[in-house]
Design a protein around this motif. Structure first.
Motif, mmCIF file in Angstrom:
data_model
loop_
_atom_site.group_PDB
_atom_site.id
_atom_site.type_symbol
_atom_site.label_atom_id
_atom_site.label_comp_id
_atom_site.label_asym_id
_atom_site.label_seq_id
_atom_site.Cartn_x
_atom_site.Cartn_y
_atom_site.Cartn_z
ATOM 1 N N PHE A 103 0.811 -0.998 0.125
ATOM 2 C CA PHE A 103 -0.033 0.053 -0.029
ATOM 3 C C PHE A 103 0.838 1.133 -0.151
ATOM 4 O O PHE A 103 0.636 2.172 -0.691
ATOM 5 C CB PHE A 103 -0.991 -0.020 1.179
ATOM 6 C CG PHE A 103 -1.757 1.263 1.423
ATOM 7 C CD1 PHE A 103 -2.978 1.524 0.669
ATOM 8 C CD2 PHE A 103 -1.474 2.296 2.295
ATOM 9 C CE1 PHE A 103 -3.648 2.501 0.799
ATOM 10 C CE2 PHE A 103 -2.402 3.362 2.382
ATOM 11 C CZ PHE A 103 -3.324 3.532 1.537
ATOM 12 N N ILE A 104 1.996 1.322 0.936
ATOM 13 C CA ILE A 104 2.792 2.194 0.908
ATOM 14 C C ILE A 104 3.609 2.681 -0.583
ATOM 15 O O ILE A 104 3.735 3.628 -0.748
ATOM 16 C CB ILE A 104 3.996 2.259 2.231
ATOM 17 C CG1 ILE A 104 3.073 2.223 3.509
ATOM 18 C CG2 ILE A 104 4.658 3.350 2.235
ATOM 19 C CD1 ILE A 104 3.986 2.066 4.655
ATOM 20 N N LEU A 105 4.169 1.726 -1.028
ATOM 21 C CA LEU A 105 4.677 1.570 -2.319
ATOM 22 C C LEU A 105 3.717 2.245 -3.295
ATOM 23 O O LEU A 105 4.155 3.034 -4.125
ATOM 24 C CB LEU A 105 5.274 0.225 -2.709
ATOM 25 C CG LEU A 105 5.940 0.092 -4.115
ATOM 26 C CD1 LEU A 105 7.242 1.147 -4.063
ATOM 27 C CD2 LEU A 105 6.286 -1.253 -4.359
ATOM 28 N N LEU A 106 2.710 1.648 -3.276
ATOM 29 C CA LEU A 106 1.603 2.091 -4.417
ATOM 30 C C LEU A 106 1.211 3.471 -4.199
ATOM 31 O O LEU A 106 1.255 4.241 -5.175
ATOM 32 C CB LEU A 106 0.188 1.329 -4.299
ATOM 33 C CG LEU A 106 -0.882 1.676 -5.293
ATOM 34 C CD1 LEU A 106 -0.225 1.341 -6.608
ATOM 35 C CD2 LEU A 106 -2.234 0.833 -4.996
ATOM 36 N N ILE A 107 0.951 4.103 -3.034
ATOM 37 C CA ILE A 107 0.805 5.414 -2.923
ATOM 38 C C ILE A 107 2.110 6.461 -3.298
ATOM 39 O O ILE A 107 1.875 7.151 -3.903
ATOM 40 C CB ILE A 107 0.255 5.583 -1.438
ATOM 41 C CG1 ILE A 107 -0.765 4.943 -1.094
ATOM 42 C CG2 ILE A 107 0.320 7.240 -1.262
ATOM 43 C CD1 ILE A 107 -2.005 5.540 -2.048
ATOM 44 N N SER A 108 3.299 5.663 -2.956
ATOM 45 C CA SER A 108 4.593 6.463 -3.224
ATOM 46 C C SER A 108 4.631 6.815 -4.640
ATOM 47 O O SER A 108 5.165 7.723 -5.270
ATOM 48 C CB SER A 108 5.605 6.069 -2.812
ATOM 49 O OG SER A 108 5.330 5.755 -1.086
ATOM 50 N N VAL A 109 4.563 5.541 -5.541
ATOM 51 C CA VAL A 109 4.491 5.514 -6.862
ATOM 52 C C VAL A 109 3.454 6.359 -7.525
ATOM 53 O O VAL A 109 4.086 7.415 -8.458
ATOM 54 C CB VAL A 109 4.288 4.064 -7.497
ATOM 55 C CG1 VAL A 109 4.236 4.325 -9.011
ATOM 56 C CG2 VAL A 109 5.426 3.162 -7.048
ATOM 57 N N ILE A 110 2.468 6.603 -7.088
ATOM 58 C CA ILE A 110 1.186 7.224 -7.538
ATOM 59 C C ILE A 110 1.578 8.962 -7.447
ATOM 60 O O ILE A 110 1.522 9.636 -8.199
ATOM 61 C CB ILE A 110 -0.372 6.855 -6.966
ATOM 62 C CG1 ILE A 110 -0.303 5.689 -7.602
ATOM 63 C CG2 ILE A 110 -1.237 8.154 -7.435
ATOM 64 C CD1 ILE A 110 -1.938 5.257 -6.844
ATOM 65 N N LEU A 111 2.146 9.142 -5.992
ATOM 66 C CA LEU A 111 2.281 10.737 -5.849
ATOM 67 C C LEU A 111 3.767 10.959 -6.412
ATOM 68 O O LEU A 111 3.542 12.129 -7.014
ATOM 69 C CB LEU A 111 2.640 10.678 -4.401
ATOM 70 C CG LEU A 111 1.390 10.499 -3.491
ATOM 71 C CD1 LEU A 111 1.878 10.627 -1.749
ATOM 72 C CD2 LEU A 111 0.402 11.539 -3.630
ATOM 73 N N SER A 112 4.449 10.224 -6.827
ATOM 74 C CA SER A 112 5.798 10.555 -7.526
ATOM 75 C C SER A 112 5.291 10.728 -8.917
ATOM 76 O O SER A 112 6.101 11.682 -9.436
ATOM 77 C CB SER A 112 6.834 9.513 -7.454
ATOM 78 O OG SER A 112 7.331 9.132 -5.971
ATOM 79 N N LEU A 113 4.501 9.879 -9.577
ATOM 80 C CA LEU A 113 4.192 10.124 -11.189
ATOM 81 C C LEU A 113 3.380 11.284 -11.133
ATOM 82 O O LEU A 113 3.481 12.048 -12.177
ATOM 83 C CB LEU A 113 3.245 8.898 -11.397
ATOM 84 C CG LEU A 113 4.233 7.761 -11.837
ATOM 85 C CD1 LEU A 113 3.238 6.359 -12.048
ATOM 86 C CD2 LEU A 113 5.197 7.866 -13.191
ATOM 87 N N LEU A 114 2.464 11.738 -10.067
ATOM 88 C CA LEU A 114 1.733 13.156 -10.166
ATOM 89 C C LEU A 114 2.875 14.310 -10.049
ATOM 90 O O LEU A 114 2.249 15.423 -10.707
ATOM 91 C CB LEU A 114 0.960 13.295 -9.017
ATOM 92 C CG LEU A 114 -0.283 12.310 -9.205
ATOM 93 C CD1 LEU A 114 -1.021 12.330 -7.749
ATOM 94 C CD2 LEU A 114 -1.300 12.515 -10.256
ATOM 95 N N LYS A 115 4.028 13.930 -9.660
ATOM 96 C CA LYS A 115 4.951 15.090 -9.472
ATOM 97 C C LYS A 115 6.132 14.936 -10.512
ATOM 98 O O LYS A 115 7.311 15.660 -10.218
ATOM 99 C CB LYS A 115 5.423 15.115 -7.858
ATOM 100 C CG LYS A 115 4.706 15.395 -6.842
ATOM 101 C CD LYS A 115 4.266 16.833 -6.601
ATOM 102 C CE LYS A 115 3.420 17.231 -5.559
ATOM 103 N NZ LYS A 115 3.210 18.704 -5.677
ATOM 104 N N TYR A 116 5.993 14.381 -11.663
ATOM 105 C CA TYR A 116 7.077 13.969 -12.358
ATOM 106 C C TYR A 116 7.577 15.335 -13.220
ATOM 107 O O TYR A 116 8.806 15.587 -13.317
ATOM 108 C CB TYR A 116 6.701 12.942 -13.671
ATOM 109 C CG TYR A 116 5.894 13.413 -14.688
ATOM 110 C CD1 TYR A 116 6.417 13.961 -15.817
ATOM 111 C CD2 TYR A 116 4.487 13.522 -14.497
ATOM 112 C CE1 TYR A 116 5.763 14.510 -17.041
ATOM 113 C CE2 TYR A 116 3.588 14.023 -15.652
ATOM 114 C CZ TYR A 116 4.206 14.372 -16.849
ATOM 115 O OH TYR A 116 3.514 14.794 -17.956
#
Length: 343
Positions: free
Chosen positions: A208-221
């Motif tokens: 769950f933490i990894l999924l949220i981290s990937v999504i947030l990082s992609l939103l900030k690309y």
């Protein structure tokens, strides 16, 4: 050599499936590939889709031991690679990683302190919690010291190396003073890194933490792309550098803390994988993040499989293998002066 991001993603997924299957079938007891897939299918869908034609012990090996380990390898490799990308964007330096900046060493020290202190006081302390707390403290300490007197990416890496050495020394001291063999084995797990503690009940939170981290990082690309150009340029283009720095530190610390709390110290994944992916698909984080996450997952899965099959009677700590592979790569980057994004 440049390749399309979609191509690398497809290749990584195919190899993950192939190597993941091999990882579950090989070991001290070799299993049938057909039985492995039947067991996994029955367990995933929670019904007897395939008629049971294997021993109960085979099902225990597949579902309770090897399958969680494969998933933990994938999650850990992906998480460490993502943290490496974020830290390298922040520092504008591809030498940055949770291992080089000392976060992994700090987390390892926290775990060993919990083991030794718990044994001394006769109280049960969770090594995972100790790893997370110390990892978080180490991250803020490194970034605080690096920001004192003017933020510098080079100073950040140097302070990280110094802090890493400090915590490694503390950990070694605690190991040498361990009173019994149980303490020593527990401490060595955190120093050398291992995926042997993988259990289904502790994987869901990391996922769950990894999924949220990937999504947030992609939103900030876009912000990450701009940040590489330098703080002054980023601020001119409308990026709030202080907020981005805080975002990266918090996200990286939490993700590293949770990963290390389950695996111990696994070095160089966050250094090697982002650098390789950047050479393959470029520096655009929209492509770089998903490619590095998958390649990192594949790398750690393949490495862990290797540690189990080299000597079937004795498992080699995975941190030993990643260090043997990563250290020469690290030295090569230094020799070629290829660690600054600017050239």
């Amino acid at each position: 050599m440049k390749i399309k991001g979609q191509t690398l993603i497809v290749i990584s997924i195919i190899l993950i499936v192939i190597i993941g299957t091999i990882a579950v079938t090989v070991g001290s007891v070799n299993l049938s590939t057909i039985h492995v897939w039947k067991i996994l299918t029955n367990k995933v869908f929670n019904k007897e889709i395939f008629i049971v034609e294997w021993k109960k012990s085979t099902e225990i090996i597949v579902w309770n031991l090897r399958a969680p380990r494969v998933i933990l390898a994938l999650l850990s490799g992906a998480g460490l690679s993502l943290v490496g990308i974020l830290m390298q964007a922040l520092t504008k330096n591809s030498l940055a990683s949770p291992y080089i900046l000392g976060i992994s060493s700090g987390a390892s020290t926290g775990a060993v302190v919990s083991i030794v202190l718990g044994s001394f006081l006769g109280i049960s302390f969770s090594p995972g919690i100790g790893a997370f707390v110390f990892g978080t403290f180490t991250a803020f300490l490194v970034f605080y010291l690096a920001g004192n007197g003017g933020y510098s990416s080079t100073k950040l890496v140097l302070i990280g190396v110094a802090v890493s050495s400090l915590f490694s020394g503390i950990t070694t001291f605690l190991v040498t003073t361990a009173k019994n063999e149980s303490q020593l084995r527990g401490a060595m797990f955190w120093i050398s890194g291992s995926l042997a503690s993988a259990r289904w009940d502790n994987l869901f939170l990391v996922f769950f933490i990894l999924l949220i981290s990937v999504i947030l990082s992609l939103l900030k690309y876009r912000e990450l792309n701009i940040l590489i150009a330098g703080d002054d340029i980023a601020e001119t283009l409308g990026v709030d550098v202080k907020k981005m720095r805080f975002f990266i530190v918090i996200l990286s610390t939490f993700l590293t803390g949770f990963v290390v709390s389950l695996t111990g110290v696994i070095g160089f994944v966050g250094l090697v994988i982002p650098h390789i992916c950047r050479g393959l698909v470029g520096s655009n984080h929209k492509r770089l993040i998903p490619c590095a996450v998958l390649l990192g997952a594949l790398f750690l899965l393949a490495t862990d499989t290797l540690t189990r099959v080299i000597f079937k009677t004795q498992e080699i700590p995975i941190g030993v293998i990643t260090s043997m592979l990563g250290a020469p790569f690290f030295m090569s980057m230094l020799r070629k002066n290829s660690y600054n994004f600017g050239g």
